[in-house]
Design a protein around this motif. Structure first.
Motif, PDB file in Angstrom:
ATOM      1  N   LYS A 141      56.164  56.460  27.663  1.00 51.95           N
ATOM      2  CA  LYS A 141      55.439  54.923  27.785  1.00 51.95           C
ATOM      3  C   LYS A 141      54.429  54.419  28.190  1.00 51.95           C
ATOM      4  CE  LYS A 141      60.051  53.662  26.691  1.00 51.95           C
ATOM      5  NZ  LYS A 141      61.024  52.334  26.748  1.00 51.95           N
ATOM      6  N   GLN A 142      53.615  53.385  28.074  1.00 56.24           N
ATOM      7  CA  GLN A 142      52.551  53.119  28.188  1.00 56.24           C
ATOM      8  C   GLN A 142      53.543  52.027  29.097  1.00 56.24           C
ATOM      9  OE1 GLN A 142      49.075  53.247  27.707  1.00 56.24           O
ATOM     10  NE2 GLN A 142      49.216  55.863  27.114  1.00 56.24           N
ATOM     11  N   VAL A 143      53.417  52.053  30.558  1.00 53.08           N
ATOM     12  CA  VAL A 143      53.440  50.556  31.638  1.00 53.08           C
ATOM     13  C   VAL A 143      52.530  49.145  31.914  1.00 53.08           C
ATOM     14  CG1 VAL A 143      54.694  50.875  33.896  1.00 53.08           C
ATOM     15  CG2 VAL A 143      55.344  52.697  32.304  1.00 53.08           C
ATOM     16  N   LEU A 144      52.851  48.492  32.172  1.00 55.22           N
ATOM     17  CA  LEU A 144      52.044  47.356  32.587  1.00 55.22           C
ATOM     18  C   LEU A 144      52.497  47.516  33.507  1.00 55.22           C
ATOM     19  CD1 LEU A 144      48.882  45.862  32.356  1.00 55.22           C
ATOM     20  CD2 LEU A 144      50.078  44.348  30.999  1.00 55.22           C
ATOM     21  N   LEU A 145      52.157  46.511  34.988  1.00 56.40           N
ATOM     22  CA  LEU A 145      52.366  46.554  36.295  1.00 56.40           C
ATOM     23  C   LEU A 145      51.443  44.842  36.560  1.00 56.40           C
ATOM     24  CD1 LEU A 145      52.348  49.021  38.543  1.00 56.40           C
ATOM     25  CD2 LEU A 145      54.702  48.595  37.279  1.00 56.40           C
ATOM     26  N   THR A 146      52.378  43.779  37.022  1.00 58.19           N
ATOM     27  CA  THR A 146      51.742  42.786  37.680  1.00 58.19           C
ATOM     28  C   THR A 146      51.962  42.790  38.640  1.00 58.19           C
ATOM     29  OG1 THR A 146      53.616  41.085  37.246  1.00 58.19           O
ATOM     30  CG2 THR A 146      52.122  41.428  34.799  1.00 58.19           C
ATOM     31  N   ALA A 147      51.745  41.901  39.809  1.00 57.52           N
ATOM     32  CA  ALA A 147      51.627  41.598  41.024  1.00 57.52           C
ATOM     33  C   ALA A 147      50.594  43.165  42.119  1.00 57.52           C
ATOM     34  CB  ALA A 147      52.536  41.303  41.213  1.00 57.52           C
ATOM     35  N   ALA A 148      50.273  43.258  41.179  1.00 58.73           N
ATOM     36  CA  ALA A 148      50.279  45.401  41.625  1.00 58.73           C
ATOM     37  C   ALA A 148      50.195  45.945  42.509  1.00 58.73           C
ATOM     38  CB  ALA A 148      49.765  45.997  41.098  1.00 58.73           C
ATOM     39  N   GLY A 149      49.287  44.648  43.581  1.00 61.50           N
ATOM     40  CA  GLY A 149      48.794  44.927  45.160  1.00 61.50           C
ATOM     41  C   GLY A 149      50.708  44.893  45.917  1.00 61.50           C
ATOM     42  N   SER A 150      51.905  44.473  45.427  1.00 60.05           N
ATOM     43  CA  SER A 150      52.948  44.556  46.013  1.00 60.05           C
ATOM     44  C   SER A 150      53.668  45.983  46.250  1.00 60.05           C
ATOM     45  CB  SER A 150      53.932  43.612  45.410  1.00 60.05           C
ATOM     46  OG  SER A 150      54.243  44.108  44.335  1.00 60.05           O
ATOM     47  N   ASP A 151      54.202  45.688  47.289  1.00 62.95           N
ATOM     48  CA  ASP A 151      55.324  47.132  46.989  1.00 62.95           C
ATOM     49  C   ASP A 151      56.327  47.608  46.285  1.00 62.95           C
ATOM     50  OD1 ASP A 151      54.105  47.214  49.920  1.00 62.95           O
ATOM     51  OD2 ASP A 151      55.857  46.654  51.142  1.00 62.95           O
ATOM     52  N   ILE A 171      48.257  44.941  37.809  1.00 63.99           N
ATOM     53  CA  ILE A 171      46.638  44.239  37.198  1.00 63.99           C
ATOM     54  C   ILE A 171      47.454  43.661  38.911  1.00 63.99           C
ATOM     55  CG2 ILE A 171      47.046  42.015  36.663  1.00 63.99           C
ATOM     56  CD1 ILE A 171      48.567  42.285  34.010  1.00 63.99           C
ATOM     57  N   HIS A 172      45.835  43.808  39.756  1.00 60.29           N
ATOM     58  CA  HIS A 172      45.946  42.621  40.478  1.00 60.29           C
ATOM     59  C   HIS A 172      45.010  42.047  40.661  1.00 60.29           C
ATOM     60  CE1 HIS A 172      41.505  44.517  40.931  1.00 60.29           C
ATOM     61  NE2 HIS A 172      41.961  45.190  40.871  1.00 60.29           N
ATOM     62  N   ARG A 173      45.151  40.864  42.350  1.00 55.87           N
ATOM     63  CA  ARG A 173      44.946  39.698  42.422  1.00 55.87           C
ATOM     64  C   ARG A 173      43.073  40.181  43.214  1.00 55.87           C
ATOM     65  NH1 ARG A 173      47.294  34.263  43.988  1.00 55.87           N
ATOM     66  NH2 ARG A 173      48.327  35.701  45.511  1.00 55.87           N
ATOM     67  N   SER A 174      44.117  40.605  43.877  1.00 59.09           N
ATOM     68  CA  SER A 174      42.519  41.339  45.245  1.00 59.09           C
ATOM     69  C   SER A 174      41.676  42.774  45.239  1.00 59.09           C
ATOM     70  CB  SER A 174      43.279  40.929  46.402  1.00 59.09           C
ATOM     71  OG  SER A 174      42.004  40.888  47.531  1.00 59.09           O
ATOM     72  N   PRO A 175      40.651  42.535  45.190  1.00 60.72           N
ATOM     73  CA  PRO A 175      39.584  43.962  44.703  1.00 60.72           C
ATOM     74  C   PRO A 175      40.408  45.001  45.912  1.00 60.72           C
ATOM     75  CG  PRO A 175      38.318  41.984  44.742  1.00 60.72           C
ATOM     76  CD  PRO A 175      39.608  41.045  45.783  1.00 60.72           C
ATOM     77  N   ILE A 176      40.882  44.296  46.319  1.00 62.73           N
ATOM     78  CA  ILE A 176      40.751  45.100  48.386  1.00 62.73           C
ATOM     79  C   ILE A 176      42.398  46.061  48.026  1.00 62.73           C
ATOM     80  CG2 ILE A 176      43.090  44.223  49.040  1.00 62.73           C
ATOM     81  CD1 ILE A 176      41.580  44.717  51.708  1.00 62.73           C
ATOM     82  N   HIS A 177      43.384  45.843  46.306  1.00 60.10           N
ATOM     83  CA  HIS A 177      44.082  46.351  45.886  1.00 60.10           C
ATOM     84  C   HIS A 177      43.241  47.465  45.141  1.00 60.10           C
ATOM     85  CE1 HIS A 177      47.212  44.465  47.954  1.00 60.10           C
ATOM     86  NE2 HIS A 177      46.706  43.277  47.569  1.00 60.10           N
ATOM     87  N   ALA A 178      42.486  47.425  44.423  1.00 62.73           N
ATOM     88  CA  ALA A 178      42.006  48.554  43.474  1.00 62.73           C
ATOM     89  C   ALA A 178      42.089  49.917  44.106  1.00 62.73           C
ATOM     90  CB  ALA A 178      40.470  48.417  42.502  1.00 62.73           C
ATOM     91  N   ILE A 186      48.020  54.539  39.480  1.00 67.89           N
ATOM     92  CA  ILE A 186      47.926  53.469  38.669  1.00 67.89           C
ATOM     93  C   ILE A 186      46.134  52.857  38.359  1.00 67.89           C
ATOM     94  CG2 ILE A 186      48.447  50.857  38.994  1.00 67.89           C
ATOM     95  CD1 ILE A 186      50.559  52.331  41.572  1.00 67.89           C
ATOM     96  N   ILE A 187      45.988  52.644  37.383  1.00 70.63           N
ATOM     97  CA  ILE A 187      44.728  52.504  36.644  1.00 70.63           C
ATOM     98  C   ILE A 187      44.574  50.495  36.843  1.00 70.63           C
ATOM     99  CG2 ILE A 187      43.483  52.057  34.777  1.00 70.63           C
ATOM    100  CD1 ILE A 187      44.916  54.042  34.176  1.00 70.63           C
ATOM    101  N   THR A 303      46.503  36.309  51.276  1.00 76.26           N
ATOM    102  CA  THR A 303      45.729  36.715  50.429  1.00 76.26           C
ATOM    103  C   THR A 303      45.139  38.252  50.388  1.00 76.26           C
ATOM    104  OG1 THR A 303      45.177  34.409  48.920  1.00 76.26           O
ATOM    105  CG2 THR A 303      44.202  36.531  47.967  1.00 76.26           C
ATOM    106  N   GLY A 304      45.584  39.222  49.757  1.00 75.76           N
ATOM    107  CA  GLY A 304      44.427  40.539  49.801  1.00 75.76           C
ATOM    108  C   GLY A 304      45.678  41.024  50.850  1.00 75.76           C
ATOM    109  N   ARG A 305      46.750  40.973  51.347  1.00 80.35           N
ATOM    110  CA  ARG A 305      47.081  41.525  52.316  1.00 80.35           C
ATOM    111  C   ARG A 305      48.032  43.285  51.944  1.00 80.35           C
ATOM    112  NH1 ARG A 305      52.727  42.088  53.104  1.00 80.35           N
ATOM    113  NH2 ARG A 305      52.774  40.670  51.060  1.00 80.35           N
ATOM    114  N   CYS A 306      47.543  44.022  52.603  1.00 81.07           N
ATOM    115  CA  CYS A 306      47.719  44.945  52.331  1.00 81.07           C
ATOM    116  C   CYS A 306      48.359  45.689  53.538  1.00 81.07           C
ATOM    117  CB  CYS A 306      46.687  46.339  52.033  1.00 81.07           C
ATOM    118  SG  CYS A 306      45.453  45.838  51.024  1.00 81.07           S
ATOM    119  N   SER A 307      49.696  45.361  54.513  1.00 81.83           N
ATOM    120  CA  SER A 307      49.910  45.556  55.493  1.00 81.83           C
ATOM    121  C   SER A 307      51.534  44.658  55.653  1.00 81.83           C
ATOM    122  CB  SER A 307      49.672  45.612  57.230  1.00 81.83           C
ATOM    123  OG  SER A 307      50.519  46.064  58.033  1.00 81.83           O
TER     124      SER A 307
END
Length: 315
Positions: A141-151, A171-178, A186-187, A303-307
């Motif tokens: 399947k083709q899968v789509l995630l929202t809040a993709a920067g979350s754990d 789908i991410h809000r902050s460029p730091i997650h890309a 994950i695209i 916002t944009g937290r990675c830790s």
């Protein structure tokens, strides 16, 4: 020795209603373990009940926190082999405290090779991701995630690919997650790029959504009617309206499945989680002493937290 715990005796914003309180641990109930806590993370699922969102099933007063890792200091005779071992003291008391009592049969032994910072975060997000993928298969399947920067979404994406998903978009809000998403296979999709989101949503077979609100409505408006939209959170704080009967919307709440798991099935879930978690990308941690819990909450909200902010309970 007194036990220091973060209690809330009324509902409200966590920074306002949480209060550190010290006192002697109560009597250890039969069949329970006593665990000296090491680390406990901060998750949305820890904070939302404090606000009163689930007041109908959140009796007060309560100690905050749902997961963490610690060392067994007392055990009933039938669980004496756990004395001195690390466990996840789950399905008992709140974990934002120095000492936690929990039902011995539901405590999860931590394998020796698992780092304690990782073990502390092995329950809420990994179990939710594993259960969702079992119930709503991503295979082919083709899968789509929202809040993709979350754990949770990060694990969902990686494990969906392992389970045979054709492609996973996040789908991410902050460029730091890309960059992190792309490294996990994950695209990445910027949330502000509405046209790109709509194009991907129009061919998504399954969506795992933790956001709700306007983004959920946008996705639902273009999804294939045979698709499945799985909502497991409302991080936007906004509900969403489904304007047509299809695609099918499913609501996933981990608490709804726990009572159906007997002890053997409960323990087996973690036997599957440990090897997958060790082989996956997961957030780094930033450790805060329990006394600095307000700073930890402030870090969590950045916002944009990675830790992942983690409270250290060790005295």
């Amino acid at each position: 020795m007194d036990n220091l715990a973060l209690w809330y005796r009324r509902f409200g914003e966590p920074e306002s209603v949480l209060q550190p309180e010290a006192g002697p641990p109560g009597e250890l109930m039969p069949g329970n373990l006593r665990v000296r806590m090491l680390f406990s993370p901060i998750n949305a699922s820890d904070l939302i009940p404090i606000t009163g969102a689930y007041r109908h099933r959140t009796p007060l007063p309560a100690v905050a926190g749902y997961e963490g890792v610690g060392i067994v200091t007392q055990a009933p005779a039938s669980f004496a082999h756990l004395s001195g071992c690390r466990v996840l003291p789950l399905r008992g008391q709140g974990t934002w405290q120095h000492v936690v009592d929990c039902p011995a049969e539901y405590a999860i032994p931590v394998p020796e090779h698992i780092d304690s910072h990782l073990a502390a975060r092995a329950y809420i997000n990994p179990l939710a991701a594993q259960m969702m993928l079992t119930r709503y298969s991503p295979q082919n399947k083709q899968v789509l995630l929202t809040a993709a920067g979350s754990d949770c979404a990060l694990l969902l994406g990686q494990w969906a690919l392992q389970a045979g998903a054709e492609a996973v978009y996040g789908i991410h809000r902050s460029p730091i997650h890309a960059e992190r998403l792309a490294a996990a296979g994950i695209i990445p999709l910027a949330q502000h790029d509405t046209q790109a989101v709509r194009v991907v949503a129009a061919r998504a077979d399954v969506v795992y959504d933790a956001t709700g609100g306007a983004l959920a409505e946008t996705i639902l408006s273009v999804m294939p009617v045979q698709g499945t939209f799985v909502c497991y959170g409302l991080l936007s704080g906004q509900i969403f309206r489904q304007r047509q009967a299809l695609p099918r919307v499913e609501w996933f709440h981990i608490r709804n499945y726990l009572d159906a798991l007997n002890v053997e099935a409960w323990q087996d879930e973690f036997c599957h989680i440990w090897p997958k978690l060790c082989a996956s990308q997961y957030s780094d941690v930033t450790v805060y002493p329990l006394a600095e819990w307000k700073a930890a909450l402030n870090a969590y909200r950045q916002t944009g937290r990675c830790s992942k902010p983690v409270l250290s309970m060790d005295i």
